[in-house]
Design an enzyme around this catalytic site. Structure first.
Site, PDB file in Angstrom:
ATOM      1  N   HIS A  14       1.031  -1.277  -0.012  1.00  0.00           N
ATOM      2  CA  HIS A  14      -0.003   0.037   0.049  1.00  0.00           C
ATOM      3  C   HIS A  14       0.845   1.167  -0.052  1.00  0.00           C
ATOM      4  CE1 HIS A  14      -3.532  -2.534   0.593  1.00  0.00           C
ATOM      5  NE2 HIS A  14      -3.236  -2.977   1.771  1.00  0.00           N
ATOM      6  N   ASP A  31      -2.775 -10.619  -2.253  1.00  0.00           N
ATOM      7  CA  ASP A  31      -3.064 -10.208  -0.740  1.00  0.00           C
ATOM      8  C   ASP A  31      -4.566  -9.863  -0.971  1.00  0.00           C
ATOM      9  OD1 ASP A  31      -2.093  -9.027   1.801  1.00  0.00           O
ATOM     10  OD2 ASP A  31      -3.911  -7.850   1.194  1.00  0.00           O
ATOM     11  N   HIS A  67      -6.172  -7.365  -0.016  1.00  0.00           N
ATOM     12  CA  HIS A  67      -6.395  -5.960  -0.312  1.00  0.00           C
ATOM     13  C   HIS A  67      -5.727  -5.674  -1.737  1.00  0.00           C
ATOM     14  CE1 HIS A  67      -6.718  -6.510   3.854  1.00  0.00           C
ATOM     15  NE2 HIS A  67      -7.774  -5.693   3.940  1.00  0.00           N
ATOM     16  N   ASP A  94      -4.321 -12.932   4.435  1.00  0.00           N
ATOM     17  CA  ASP A  94      -5.621 -12.266   5.082  1.00  0.00           C
ATOM     18  C   ASP A  94      -6.621 -12.700   3.888  1.00  0.00           C
ATOM     19  OD1 ASP A  94      -4.492 -10.625   2.850  1.00  0.00           O
ATOM     20  OD2 ASP A  94      -4.551  -8.934   4.074  1.00  0.00           O
TER      21      ASP A  94
HETATM   22 ZN   LIG Z   1      -4.106  -7.208   3.012  1.00  0.00          ZN
END
Ligand SMILES: [Zn+2]
Length: 313
Positions: free
Chosen positions: A142, A177, A179, A257
């Site tokens: 990120h 991931d 996200h 995750d």
């Molecule tokens: Zn993540």
């Protein structure tokens, strides 16, 4: 049995606060304990061997300066050196994203150490190793050229890509991931010969909580509006791996995750899913560089990492 070269140095970094999408305080789940679980899972596998990233520190600093904006790095260095409190700086959040990750004392040093792990893993591949796994903490996907967020300060996968390109390798990044890898999309946008594929939960429902679009012709985003089954997910991934099968190395931003019970997730994969995932990557017959991103379900992390490694055995 092909070996996996794992890179890890504990930093002891303590992130003391985190915000939700409304800017309200929420529990900090990016902890040393999660990485200890990942390390324990990998240590349970005989074909994983270990190395320190200490010798890559200088190279990591040099790569970081090329990947991130000077004013951003200056802020990180200054804010990390401050002796008290958390510093949340909206100037260095991605446009349209609520600042959630503060700079706390020691954050910059820990982030540089994570970059060192990614650089050392990339070096292991250029040195002839088949599989490398950088157990990075804090995560990096990120973090953009001039922004932090989602527990990330510096982009570890981007650093590994830069090192491999410097060594003349054709390289791409696949982010699996939960996200979206918004930071990796940002740092790679000026590097048109590095394809980037991100599979993730809908970015309207999960961080960064806004619509995202590819930053160039060789970026592909696959967003799932509903939790996919393991079969659905792996099928979608296989469908998009075409451009990566002709590269010299594939970097995999790996997040655990996706697993059932992850407090930042919402999907229902089992730890065994990660063995199927790494086997799928292994079937590309490319050297693989795994970079640790998220994964916050403490009771599941050791099993997830072990299964991933077993898929490479
Ligand atoms: Zn993540």
């Amino acid at each position: 049995m092909p070996a996996v070269t794992a890179v890890h140095d504990a930093s002891g970094f303590l992130l003391s606060s985190f915000r939700d999408r409304e800017g309200l305080a929420m529990p900090v789940r990016e902890t040393e304990a999660r990485i200890e679980q990942v390390v324990a899972g990998l240590r349970s596998c005989d074909h994983v061997r270990w190395m320190s990233a200490a010798s890559a520190a200088e190279q990591a600093m040099e790569v970081t300066r090329r990947l991130h904006a000077p004013e951003y790095l200056a802020f990180l260095a200054d804010a990390s050196a401050a002796t008290a409190g958390d510093i949340l700086e909206p100037r260095f959040a991605e446009a349209g994203v609520v600042p959630d990750t503060p700079v706390t004392p020691g954050a910059y040093a820990a982030a540089l150490q994570a970059v060192s792990a990614a650089v050392a893993a990339a070096n292991a591949l250029t040195g002839g190793d088949r599989y490398a796994y950088a157990v990075c903490r804090p995560p990096g996907h990120h973090a953009g050229r001039a922004f932090m967020g989602g527990y990330c300060y510096l982009n570890n996968a981007g650093a590994a890509a830069q090192v491999l390109r410097d060594a003349g390798q054709r390289v791409g990044v696949v982010d699996v991931d939960f996200h979206h890898g918004n930071g990796t999309a940002d740092v790679l946008r000026h590097v048109p010969d590095v394809p980037f594929l991100s599979l993730h939960a809908s970015t309207l429902d999960a961080f960064p909580y806004r619509e995202t679009t590819p930053r160039g012709a060789n970026q592909q985003f696959v967003a799932f509006r509903a939790p996919p089954s393991a079969d659905d997910y792996l099928e979608r991934l296989a469908d998009h791996l075409g451009p990566f099968r002709h590269l010299d190395v594939i970097i995999v931003s790996i997040g655990y995750d996706l697993v059932e019970g992850d407090p930042h997730g919402g999907w229902h994969m089992t730890p065994g899913f990660f063995q199927r995932l790494s086997r799928l990557f292994r079937e590309t017959d490319r050297p693989l560089c795994f970079i640790q991103e998220g994964g916050y379900a403490l009771p599941q992390l050791a099993a997830c990492a072990r299964e991933l490694a077993l898929g490479l055995a």
